[in-house]
Design a protein around this motif. Structure first.
Motif, PDB file in Angstrom:
ATOM      1  N   ALA A  35      -7.548  10.743  -3.292  1.00  0.00           N
ATOM      2  CA  ALA A  35      -7.773   9.545  -2.478  1.00  0.00           C
ATOM      3  C   ALA A  35      -9.145   8.956  -2.765  1.00  0.00           C
ATOM      4  O   ALA A  35      -9.320   7.737  -2.835  1.00  0.00           O
ATOM      5  CB  ALA A  35      -7.639   9.886  -1.004  1.00  0.00           C
ATOM      6  N   SER A  78       7.074   4.944   6.703  1.00  0.00           N
ATOM      7  CA  SER A  78       6.810   4.662   5.299  1.00  0.00           C
ATOM      8  C   SER A  78       6.899   3.163   5.079  1.00  0.00           C
ATOM      9  O   SER A  78       7.656   2.471   5.756  1.00  0.00           O
ATOM     10  CB  SER A  78       7.812   5.388   4.391  1.00  0.00           C
ATOM     11  N   GLU A  80       5.009  -0.389   2.470  1.00  0.00           N
ATOM     12  CA  GLU A  80       4.052  -0.876   1.488  1.00  0.00           C
ATOM     13  C   GLU A  80       2.916  -1.597   2.192  1.00  0.00           C
ATOM     14  O   GLU A  80       3.132  -2.302   3.177  1.00  0.00           O
ATOM     15  CB  GLU A  80       4.728  -1.832   0.503  1.00  0.00           C
ATOM     16  N   VAL A  93       0.053  -0.263  -2.416  1.00  0.00           N
ATOM     17  CA  VAL A  93       0.345   1.161  -2.294  1.00  0.00           C
ATOM     18  C   VAL A  93       1.584   1.348  -1.439  1.00  0.00           C
ATOM     19  O   VAL A  93       1.910   0.539  -0.575  1.00  0.00           O
ATOM     20  CB  VAL A  93      -0.841   1.935  -1.668  1.00  0.00           C
ATOM     21  N   ILE A  95       2.975   4.016   1.222  1.00  0.00           N
ATOM     22  CA  ILE A  95       2.443   5.071   2.101  1.00  0.00           C
ATOM     23  C   ILE A  95       3.602   5.723   2.842  1.00  0.00           C
ATOM     24  O   ILE A  95       4.457   5.051   3.412  1.00  0.00           O
ATOM     25  CB  ILE A  95       1.423   4.504   3.117  1.00  0.00           C
ATOM     26  N   GLY A 112      -0.904  11.078   5.662  1.00  0.00           N
ATOM     27  CA  GLY A 112      -0.371   9.995   4.855  1.00  0.00           C
ATOM     28  C   GLY A 112      -0.502  10.293   3.368  1.00  0.00           C
ATOM     29  O   GLY A 112      -1.572  10.613   2.879  1.00  0.00           O
ATOM     30  N   VAL A 114      -0.197   8.699  -0.316  1.00  0.00           N
ATOM     31  CA  VAL A 114      -0.336   7.352  -0.863  1.00  0.00           C
ATOM     32  C   VAL A 114       0.104   7.344  -2.336  1.00  0.00           C
ATOM     33  O   VAL A 114      -0.269   8.230  -3.112  1.00  0.00           O
ATOM     34  CB  VAL A 114      -1.800   6.877  -0.742  1.00  0.00           C
ATOM     35  N   THR A 115       0.909   6.356  -2.670  1.00  0.00           N
ATOM     36  CA  THR A 115       1.339   6.164  -4.062  1.00  0.00           C
ATOM     37  C   THR A 115       0.911   4.768  -4.501  1.00  0.00           C
ATOM     38  O   THR A 115       1.286   3.772  -3.885  1.00  0.00           O
ATOM     39  CB  THR A 115       2.865   6.301  -4.182  1.00  0.00           C
ATOM     40  N   ASP A 116       0.096   4.724  -5.542  1.00  0.00           N
ATOM     41  CA  ASP A 116      -0.391   3.431  -6.055  1.00  0.00           C
ATOM     42  C   ASP A 116       0.724   2.766  -6.860  1.00  0.00           C
ATOM     43  O   ASP A 116       1.169   3.282  -7.889  1.00  0.00           O
ATOM     44  CB  ASP A 116      -1.619   3.664  -6.944  1.00  0.00           C
TER      45      ASP A 116
END
Length: 656
Positions: A35, A78, A80, A93, A95, A112, A114-116
């Protein structure tokens, strides 16, 4: 940080996925190295900051608040978000947040992951741009093709005129050949029998066959099967009518692969303006179709996401509107922002009329409780009475819960407990009457024995004359004193008090109850073992209510041992530590040597109206547990190893 969370963090640090831990108030308490690398904030810069303060973009705080509320209520969320990195750049991202509950009360956290997805967003944007460019190219191509068809028609007319002039005609033919060779699309000419008479260089490049291989072949051999005969017939009819036909075909290359193609077909005319054949201009649409399919897939995914969002929104609205409790969102100025249907129904107002009204105007009785939350940012609760618009009074349990954002908003939950309290009062009264009935039966049995003795002594007094009258009268007096003492103990023990709170010695209450039930226990062959701790801390409560609890438990023990047994009563001190605060308790343990509690009934023994006795009310243990819980304690039942049941009363010790 809790031990469990520390253990999880040690494992998570090795994961390359960004992870952020937030407490229930929305403050960041942990972020892993991934992160830190993703967002550019150092750990010491992230820790202690509110998530809502990480961006000043419009709608950011509202989305964060909704997401945190969803995690707290549903356990997960979940979606964006567009977040800002430390250097000011923005990233899209995905989440996925979940509620992580610890063993400590009030120490829940939100985790949380997080995916970029910035790269995917850029790819989608680039894809949309490419599709737009391709559309422009296609439009230009179509315009160009139409222009080319116009030129071809013009060339045909020129060829018809220049047949007589061979030199001029040859020059024009060479020019046309060069023009067609320069076109990037495949150009194919056929005669009236649909045999190929011209095959351009672009056709060689697109299809893979040379001109020598294709001249004389049937043009429909290029169409991949199964052929759409209806479309071919429509094309022939359109061209025969002198119009240009446009459409899509699936064509085949030399090595067997197929590809989608946009085909424009026009008629070729001779000098006499008679149709001598057709010319087709073919564009390879593989990339265009691929882009179109990718865009369609993206649109389908977007529609699915929108459908899921609409479903989630409708589901949330349905759940909130159908809750039994009234809910309202109040801003920092005490103004109602939103309510559910139950809130509007409770105050007999239209739902649309509530937003914008001050809470103090809608319900003045809950305003002080709400004010404590808005001023301190902490939870507040209380019980109030309210006059109903339809008449009568309602008793409400009020819970004011802060949203944990900088705007100091709060959610107010109102639970109407009027009917519940009335039912509790009725249950207690019914159980008190049932207990009194059982005590009356015991007292009647106890009084009957001395009354029979008095009757016998009076009979003997009349039969034997005055020489033994003094002795018989003394015996009668003793029996009368015995009855009087029994009634006095009953009145002292079961006299209905005024419900005042006082300091109570549990050992004294136990001794009085045992004194009243002494004969009953002895007549049933039950031996009593007392293990009373002295001195024992006193508890604060209502003496008659705790007496009723002990009477219920002891009479249940008597019923559990119809053929005799051992009744054990133990008092002891205990201490529990919650949130690093030590609390002292007093415990009363009532054990019997009966058959115990059946395994399949252990979860039901405290349910209202559940009983295994032929003439039981099913309220004794229910009311007893309610009384103990209202004294701040708890009542538990369990089996004793070796046989029998044990009921444990745990009450908080009074601060003297």
């Amino acid at each position: 940080m809790p031990g469990q969370l520390h253990t999880c963090i040690t494992l998570i640090e090795a994961i390359g996925q960004p992870l952020v831990v937030i407490d229930r108030s929305g403050v960041i308490v942990y972020g892993n190295s991934a992160a830190e690398a993703t967002f550019g904030w150092r750990k010491d810069e992230m820790f202690g900051r509110a998530v809502a303060s990480l961006s000043d973009r419009p709608g950011w705080r509202r989305r964060i608040v909704r997401a945190l509320d969803s995690v707290v209520q549903d356990g997960h969320w979940s979606g964006e978000l567009i977040v800002e990195r430390r250097d000011g750049t923005r990233a899209a991202v995905l989440i996925s947040a979940s509620l992580w509950r610890t063993a400590q009360k009030g120490a829940d956290f939100i985790i949380g992951i997080v995916t970029d997805i910035s790269k995917q967003k850029r790819i989608e944007a680039r894809l949309r741009r490419r599709v737009a460019v391709q559309r422009r190219r296609t439009a230009d191509l179509e315009q160009h093709l139409k222009q080319q068809l116009t030129d071809v028609r013009l060339a045909n007319r020129m060829l018809s005129k220049e047949i007589a002039e061979r030199t001029s005609a040859e020059q024009k033919l060479r020019f046309q050949a060069m023009l067609l060779a320069a076109v990037s699309q495949a150009v194919i000419a056929t005669n009236l029998s649909s045999d190929i008479i011209y095959w351009s260089r672009s056709a060689e490049r697109i299809f893979g066959w040379s001109e020598s291989e294709m001249i004389g072949r049937h043009v429909y051999d290029l169409v991949a099967g199964p052929r759409d005969e209806a479309m071919i017939a429509d094309m022939r009819a359109t061209v025969a009518a002198g119009r240009t036909w446009e459409g899509e075909f699936t064509l085949i290359r030399r090595h067997g692969t197929t590809f989608p193609a946009f085909v424009t077909v026009a008629a070729i005319y001779d000098e006499q303006q008679q149709r001598s054949g057709s010319i087709a201009i073919i564009s390879d649409m593989t990339e265009r179709v691929r882009d179109r399919q990718a865009l369609a897939d993206a649109n389908a995914r977007l529609q699915e996401v929108n459908a899921d969002l609409r479903l989630s929104r409708d589901l949330l609205h349905t759940i909130v509107d159908n809750l039994d409790d009234a809910l309202a969102l109040i801003d920092s100025h005490g103004i109602v922002q939103a309510t559910n249907r139950q809130f509007a129904r409770l105050f007999d107002m239209p739902p649309d009329a509530l937003p914008g009204k001050p809470c103090s105007e809608v319900c003045p009785t809950i305003a002080p409780i709400l004010a404590r939350t808005l001023s301190s940012g902490l939870k507040a609760s209380g019980r109030v009475q309210m006059n109903r618009a339809s008449g009568g009074q309602a008793i409400l349990d009020v819970y004011s819960i802060p949203l944990g954002n900088a705007s100091r908003q709060a959610v107010v939950r109102l639970a109407d407990v009027t009917e519940h309290l009335q039912l509790e009062a009725i249950m207690r009264q019914n159980e008190r009457l049932a207990t009194s009935s059982r005590l009356a039966a015991i007292v009647a049995h106890e009084i009957n024995t001395p009354l029979q003795s008095i009757q016998n002594y009076l009979y003997l007094l009349r039969s034997h004359g005055s020489e033994q009258s003094a002795e018989f009268l003394d015996l009668v007096s003793d029996e009368i004193c015995r009855v009087s003492g029994l009634l006095r103990r009953l009145l002292d023990l079961h006299r209905p008090g005024d419900g005042a709170i006082e300091l109570i010695d549990c050992n004294t209450v136990i001794e009085r109850v045992l004194l009243l039930l002494n004969s009953t226990l002895a007549s049933n062959g039950i031996r009593v073992e007392q293990r009373l701790t002295t001195p024992l801390q006193r508890v604060s409560g209502q003496r008659n209510a705790l007496t009723q609890v002990l009477l219920n438990l002891l009479l249940n023990a008597v019923d559990a041992m119809p053929y005799g047994g051992v009744l054990s009563i133990t008092t002891r001190s205990a201490r529990e530590t919650v949130d690093r605060r030590s609390t002292h308790y007093v415990q009363i343990v009532v054990e019997d040597t009966g058959p115990g509690i059946a395994p399949d009934l252990q979860k039901r023994i405290f349910d209202p109206f559940f009983t295994t006795k032929p003439h039981g009310s099913g309220l004794g243990l229910t009311v007893s547990r309610q009384i103990v819980e209202q004294h701040g304690g708890r009542l538990n039942g369990q089996n004793v190893p070796g046989g029998g049941a044990a009921f444990i009363i745990t009450l908080p010790a009074a601060n003297e």
